[in-house]
Scaffold this motif. Structure first.
Motif, PDB file in Angstrom:
ATOM      1  N   SER A  85       0.820  -1.213   0.000  1.00  0.00           N
ATOM      2  CA  SER A  85       0.000   0.000   0.000  1.00  0.00           C
ATOM      3  C   SER A  85       0.850   1.257   0.000  1.00  0.00           C
ATOM      4  O   SER A  85       0.535   2.238  -0.698  1.00  0.00           O
ATOM      5  N   ARG A  88       2.378   2.035  -3.505  1.00  0.00           N
ATOM      6  CA  ARG A  88       1.378   2.592  -4.421  1.00  0.00           C
ATOM      7  C   ARG A  88       0.981   4.005  -4.016  1.00  0.00           C
ATOM      8  O   ARG A  88       0.904   4.908  -4.853  1.00  0.00           O
ATOM      9  N   SER A  89       0.714   4.192  -2.723  1.00  0.00           N
ATOM     10  CA  SER A  89       0.244   5.493  -2.249  1.00  0.00           C
ATOM     11  C   SER A  89       1.302   6.568  -2.418  1.00  0.00           C
ATOM     12  O   SER A  89       1.023   7.662  -2.941  1.00  0.00           O
ATOM     13  N   PHE A  93       1.115   9.782  -4.870  1.00  0.00           N
ATOM     14  CA  PHE A  93       1.165  11.062  -4.161  1.00  0.00           C
ATOM     15  C   PHE A  93       2.365  11.890  -4.617  1.00  0.00           C
ATOM     16  O   PHE A  93       2.241  13.095  -4.880  1.00  0.00           O
ATOM     17  N   LYS A 147      -3.651   1.386 -10.168  1.00  0.00           N
ATOM     18  CA  LYS A 147      -3.791   1.823  -8.782  1.00  0.00           C
ATOM     19  C   LYS A 147      -2.975   3.089  -8.523  1.00  0.00           C
ATOM     20  O   LYS A 147      -3.440   4.022  -7.864  1.00  0.00           O
ATOM     21  N   VAL A 151      -4.552   6.998  -7.701  1.00  0.00           N
ATOM     22  CA  VAL A 151      -4.061   7.816  -6.584  1.00  0.00           C
ATOM     23  C   VAL A 151      -3.505   9.137  -7.119  1.00  0.00           C
ATOM     24  O   VAL A 151      -3.747  10.207  -6.540  1.00  0.00           O
ATOM     25  N   CYS A 155      -5.036  12.765  -6.028  1.00  0.00           N
ATOM     26  CA  CYS A 155      -4.194  13.689  -5.268  1.00  0.00           C
ATOM     27  C   CYS A 155      -3.883  14.972  -6.031  1.00  0.00           C
ATOM     28  O   CYS A 155      -3.507  15.982  -5.418  1.00  0.00           O
ATOM     29  N   SER A 212      -4.780  10.142  -0.673  1.00  0.00           N
ATOM     30  CA  SER A 212      -3.993   9.048  -1.250  1.00  0.00           C
ATOM     31  C   SER A 212      -4.239   7.741  -0.517  1.00  0.00           C
ATOM     32  O   SER A 212      -4.263   6.663  -1.143  1.00  0.00           O
ATOM     33  N   LEU A 216      -6.675   4.770  -2.325  1.00  0.00           N
ATOM     34  CA  LEU A 216      -5.931   3.541  -2.572  1.00  0.00           C
ATOM     35  C   LEU A 216      -6.612   2.339  -1.925  1.00  0.00           C
ATOM     36  O   LEU A 216      -6.687   1.259  -2.519  1.00  0.00           O
TER      37      LEU A 216
END
Length: 276
Positions: A85, A88-89, A93, A147, A151, A155, A212, A216
């Motif tokens: 996570s 990806r985040s 971001f 994904k 995000v 964002c 974010s 996600l």
């Protein structure tokens, strides 16, 4: 004729030592005050299922959730989901901040560019990111690209819109004063616009940080094999309720930690406000 005797002024008293104990007790008291509400919530969470106020099948006591969290942490599952996570985040971001801040500065500074792009900005900022999730999946598949892209999209708008607003809302008195000093446009932008825009830009960045995580988690519930959203969704389908709440608590803790990091960065970036 008598001589005049000049007396020496008394030596200044040494400065008093700083009140270390008072400062330490004040910090401790502040921590206690901020923790009261959280401790009260956890106490209610623990007692309500045990006293039969809620069905413990659907809301187990906090101690059971903590035990499930510890099991996930010790067997390595939690670390795997958190890592997936965070990658990806933070990727989405970071790309959003790197793209939206310069673009927002340009749109806010050049009025003609703002007039040209304003219809598109109004269209896309009112389109929810999760509503476009099927489109991202169709175009980019169910892998990492879709994904990170969702995000990035979610964002971008808080950062972009806050940056544009920050540039446009700079104090006109500062601009007039800077122009009276015959500053060239690039120096005016560097010395006046950028410093004055930093607080509002960081407000948008902090909003994007929260977005974010939330977006996600929803994206990971569709076609993911790892991640906190996948953990929560999988635990729900398997009726592993303590593990589900353990994932939710982890998501909340990561969001809180992320926000605190951004607040610390904002204080460093705006430290000139305290010394001016």
């Amino acid at each position: 004729m008598s001589a005049v005797v000049l007396e020496k002024p008394p030596a200044p008293a040494p400065p008093a030592p700083p009140p270390v104990r008072r400062k330490g007790s004040g910090v401790l008291l502040g921590v206690v005050r901020r923790s009261v509400a959280v401790v009260a919530l956890l106490a209610v969470w623990e007692l309500a299922p045990r006293l039969g106020l809620v069905d413990r099948t659907f809301l187990p006591p906090f101690s059971e959730v903590a035990a499930a969290w510890w099991t996930l942490a010790t067997n390595g599952q939690l670390a795997t989901h958190v890592q997936a996570s965070l990658v990806r985040s933070l990727s989405g971001f970071g790309l959003a901040v790197a793209t939206a801040v310069p673009l927002g500065l340009l749109i806010g500074w050049y009025r003609r560019l703002a007039d040209l792009l304003n219809p598109l900005l109004e269209l896309f900022r009112n389109t929810a990111a999760l509503a476009l999730l099927p489109v991202f999946v169709l175009l980019l598949g169910i892998g990492e690209t879709s994904k990170i892209s969702i995000v990035f999209y979610a964002c971008t708008w808080p950062v972009l819109l806050n940056t544009i607003s920050a540039v446009r809302d700079v104090d006109p008195t500062l601009l007039r004063l800077a122009r009276s000093l015959d500053l060239p446009p690039h120096r005016l932008f560097q010395k006046v616009i950028l410093p004055a825009s930093v607080p509002a830009v960081f407000t948008g960045i902090r909003l994007a940080g929260a977005v974010s995580i939330l977006v996600l988690v929803a994206a990971e519930m569709v076609g993911a094999k790892a991640g906190l959203g996948f953990l929560v969704n999988s635990a729900q389908y398997n009726f592993a309720v303590p593990q589900m709440y353990a994932g939710i608590v982890t998501i909340s803790a990561i969001g809180l930690l992320f926000n605190q990091v951004l607040v610390a960065l904002e204080r460093r970036a705006t430290s000139w406000k305290g010394t001016s």
